[in-house]
Write an enzyme that holds these catalytic residues in place. Structure first.
Site, mmCIF file in Angstrom:
data_model
loop_
_atom_site.group_PDB
_atom_site.id
_atom_site.type_symbol
_atom_site.label_atom_id
_atom_site.label_comp_id
_atom_site.label_asym_id
_atom_site.label_seq_id
_atom_site.Cartn_x
_atom_site.Cartn_y
_atom_site.Cartn_z
ATOM 1 N N LEU A 277 1.007 -1.096 0.259
ATOM 2 C CA LEU A 277 -0.147 0.054 0.039
ATOM 3 C C LEU A 277 0.725 1.217 0.068
ATOM 4 C CD1 LEU A 277 -2.742 -0.835 2.723
ATOM 5 C CD2 LEU A 277 -2.964 -0.746 0.143
ATOM 6 N N ASP A 278 0.289 2.399 -0.681
ATOM 7 C CA ASP A 278 1.158 3.484 -0.699
ATOM 8 C C ASP A 278 1.421 3.976 0.828
ATOM 9 O OD1 ASP A 278 1.208 3.313 -3.415
ATOM 10 O OD2 ASP A 278 -0.159 4.984 -3.791
ATOM 11 N N ARG A 279 2.415 4.914 0.898
ATOM 12 C CA ARG A 279 2.650 5.363 2.323
ATOM 13 C C ARG A 279 1.278 5.898 2.760
ATOM 14 N NH1 ARG A 279 6.905 8.311 5.082
ATOM 15 N NH2 ARG A 279 8.317 7.827 3.438
#
Length: 232
Positions: free
Chosen positions: A60-62
């Protein structure tokens, strides 16, 4: 974030898999321009008596919150990685977007590729050379020029949901790369459905909405009936 914090974020655990409620604002692993602690720095606290720590089954993106799947054994990690690559895991997200799609529901089918080969994480719609990418969407509420949208991630390209919603003319709120506004990114990995055991129903897990997401929906007066919200 510390070892105690990550233990409180376990949404599901069995012998083969963990599902965490990932907080927004922390990268899942080191690499590229990532600085500071990463979520996987705390995975040793999630052994629960096993000799190996769990490992990521996907990314997942930051700035994205919500369901993050980990495998607990070498074989289950490989099996889960394959399920995600082949699109066998159900992935439903929630997003608050600027404006909103014209229709109440539909599907975006636009290939995606790197915008700049030296910055592989920065993507764009690329009709000629992009990889296939499909996103289903359903508008759950509209208010004050914004919409709450349910997104069904059929494929898993880098930044797919962010690129697709921007291409539709309704970028995700807080998207500094593909949108128009700063602030917190309003993208949440809401539900996963994992067919981990061949002769059993898929394991279904839901992550509560984070505080910044709930605050925005309250300001917009978009109801969250039937959607669990975070206790923090």
């Amino acid at each position: 974030m510390n070892d105690e914090d990550i233990l409180t974020r376990v949404l599901f655990r069995d012998a083969l898999m963990l599902v965490l409620d990932k907080p927004a604002g922390i990268a899942v692993h080191a690499g590229g321009a990532v600085r500071g602690p990463t979520l996987d720095s705390y995975f040793d606290a999630l052994r629960y008596g096993l000799p190996r720590r769990p490992e990521l089954a996907h990314r997942l993106d930051r700035e994205t919150s919500g369901c993050l799947v980990l495998g607990r054994h070498r074989k289950s990690i490989a099996d889960l990685n394959l399920m995600f690559r082949e699109g066998n895991v159900g992935k439903i997200y929630l997003a608050v977007v600027e404006g909103g799609p014209d229709s109440g529901e539909g599907e975006i089918d636009l290939p995606i590729g790197p915008k700049d080969k030296e910055r592989g994480w920065h993507q764009k719609v690329d009709l000629e050379k992009g990889l296939p990418a499909r996103t289903g969407y359903k508008v759950l509420g509209r208010a004050d020029g914004k919409s709450l949208v349910e997104l069904n991630l059929h494929t898993g390209r880098t930044h797919q949901l962010r690129v697709h919603m921007a291409a539709l003319g309704c970028p995700i709120l807080g998207d500094r790369i593909y949108g128009n506004e700063g602030g917190a990114l309003h993208l949440h990995s809401w539900r996963v459905s994992v067919p981990l055991y061949p002769k059993k129903d898929p394991i279904r897990v839901e992550a509560p909405l984070p505080a910044h997401f709930v605050s925005t929906l309250n300001e917009l007066k978009i109801p969250v009936g039937g959607i669990e919200v975070s206790r923090v």
